[in-house]
Design an enzyme around this catalytic site. Structure first.
Site, mmCIF file in Angstrom:
data_model
loop_
_atom_site.group_PDB
_atom_site.id
_atom_site.type_symbol
_atom_site.label_atom_id
_atom_site.label_comp_id
_atom_site.label_asym_id
_atom_site.label_seq_id
_atom_site.Cartn_x
_atom_site.Cartn_y
_atom_site.Cartn_z
ATOM 1 N N ASN A 8 -5.570 9.027 5.603
ATOM 2 C CA ASN A 8 -5.478 7.910 6.560
ATOM 3 C C ASN A 8 -5.468 8.463 7.985
ATOM 4 O O ASN A 8 -6.137 7.934 8.874
ATOM 5 C CB ASN A 8 -4.210 7.078 6.351
ATOM 6 N N ARG A 37 -0.519 9.569 -3.680
ATOM 7 C CA ARG A 37 0.085 8.849 -2.556
ATOM 8 C C ARG A 37 0.864 7.602 -2.971
ATOM 9 O O ARG A 37 1.836 7.237 -2.301
ATOM 10 C CB ARG A 37 -0.978 8.532 -1.496
ATOM 11 N N ARG A 47 0.876 -1.172 0.000
ATOM 12 C CA ARG A 47 0.000 0.000 0.000
ATOM 13 C C ARG A 47 0.916 1.225 0.000
ATOM 14 O O ARG A 47 2.094 1.150 0.371
ATOM 15 C CB ARG A 47 -0.868 0.033 1.252
ATOM 16 N N HIS A 48 0.364 2.379 -0.383
ATOM 17 C CA HIS A 48 1.075 3.648 -0.231
ATOM 18 C C HIS A 48 1.373 3.889 1.250
ATOM 19 O O HIS A 48 0.728 3.311 2.126
ATOM 20 C CB HIS A 48 0.196 4.773 -0.778
ATOM 21 N N GLU A 62 -7.612 3.392 -6.096
ATOM 22 C CA GLU A 62 -8.439 2.792 -5.051
ATOM 23 C C GLU A 62 -9.893 2.676 -5.504
ATOM 24 O O GLU A 62 -10.364 3.461 -6.345
ATOM 25 C CB GLU A 62 -8.330 3.613 -3.753
ATOM 26 N N HIS A 87 -3.515 0.302 -3.295
ATOM 27 C CA HIS A 87 -4.397 0.717 -2.196
ATOM 28 C C HIS A 87 -5.076 -0.506 -1.575
ATOM 29 O O HIS A 87 -5.165 -1.566 -2.211
ATOM 30 C CB HIS A 87 -5.470 1.657 -2.747
HETATM 31 O O1 F6P Z 1 -9.155 3.862 4.256
HETATM 32 C C1 F6P Z 1 -8.264 3.623 3.213
HETATM 33 C C2 F6P Z 1 -8.990 3.000 2.043
HETATM 34 O O2 F6P Z 1 -8.036 2.701 1.049
HETATM 35 C C3 F6P Z 1 -10.101 3.883 1.448
HETATM 36 O O3 F6P Z 1 -9.665 4.819 0.502
HETATM 37 C C4 F6P Z 1 -11.007 2.826 0.854
HETATM 38 O O4 F6P Z 1 -12.313 3.275 0.585
HETATM 39 C C5 F6P Z 1 -10.948 1.776 1.921
HETATM 40 O O5 F6P Z 1 -9.640 1.787 2.434
HETATM 41 C C6 F6P Z 1 -11.293 0.392 1.439
HETATM 42 O O6 F6P Z 1 -11.447 -0.446 2.552
HETATM 43 P P1 F6P Z 1 -12.905 -0.933 2.969
HETATM 44 O O7 F6P Z 1 -13.450 -1.631 1.754
HETATM 45 O O8 F6P Z 1 -12.645 -1.866 4.121
HETATM 46 O O9 F6P Z 1 -13.742 0.258 3.354
#
Ligand code: F6P
Length: 191
Positions: free
Chosen positions: A15, A58, A8-9, A78, A143
């Protein structure tokens, strides 16, 4: 043998705030991870290493110091959270309680309004997976959700498990072929 590296970044400003999506820059800690990642990969001297990142700031900043050809591809961006981009999970629950409940009930298939589901993300990364299957010694900087899809593919995870896989920050994930299977090793970098 076939070896792929994933990360991941580094920690981003979003975050830190617990917000999803967006195109935030790295936090100071995230910058330190970028440094540590570059130092680590440059010392490994992996032959013909290539780097793939998303097109978001990122991941590009995280990979920048790694001495290898770099490609930035939108397919590694992402999972798009649509109307929830830039919100924290608490804000989502407050502003869109019904959406929040639906996602909780079926995280794999749930599609954010004007955004994507995990199923959508899996389809979007298919061409990247095809390329990874043909390539060796690639570092993919992407991501959380997208890496769940890609690493889950190589490790034969059931689709239902994908949205809950652990893909921690500041960790190099090595996926290497082992006979017909792939094994996964996690290397948390001290930063
Ligand atoms: O919080 C970091 C992240 O990469 C968000 O940008 C993304 O929406 C999320 O994680 C994805 O994780 P989850 O599907 O568990 O919400």
């Amino acid at each position: 043998p076939h070896t792929l590296y994933f990360s991941r970044h580094g920690e981003s400003e979003y975050n830190v705030l617990g917000k999803v999506g967006g195109d935030a820059v790295l936090s100071a800690r995230g910058e330190r991870y970028a440094q540590a990642l570059a130092t680590k990969f440059n010392a490994m001297r992996i032959p013909d290493l290539r780097v793939l990142t998303s097109r978001l700031r990122r991941t590009i900043a995280t990979a920048r110091g790694v001495e290898a050809p770099q490609e930035h591809v939108a397919a590694l961006n992402e999972l798009h959270a649509g109307i929830c981009e830039g919100l924290s999970y608490e804000e989502m629950q407050e502003h869109y309680p019904q959406e929040f409940a639906w996602r909780d009930q079926d995280k794999l298939r749930y599609r954010y309004p004007w955004g994507e589901s995990y199923i959508d993300a899996m389809q979007r990364v298919e061409p990247v997976i095809a390329e990874l299957q043909r390539s060796n010694n690639i570092l993919v900087v992407s991501h959380q959700a997208v890496l769940r899809c890609i690493i889950g593919f190589f490790t034969d995870k059931k689709p239902e498990e994908l949205p809950y896989m652990e893909v921690p920050l500041h960790t190099i994930i090595r996926v290497s072929s082992h006979g017909y299977n792939y094994k996964v090793d996690f290397f948390k970098l001290p930063i």
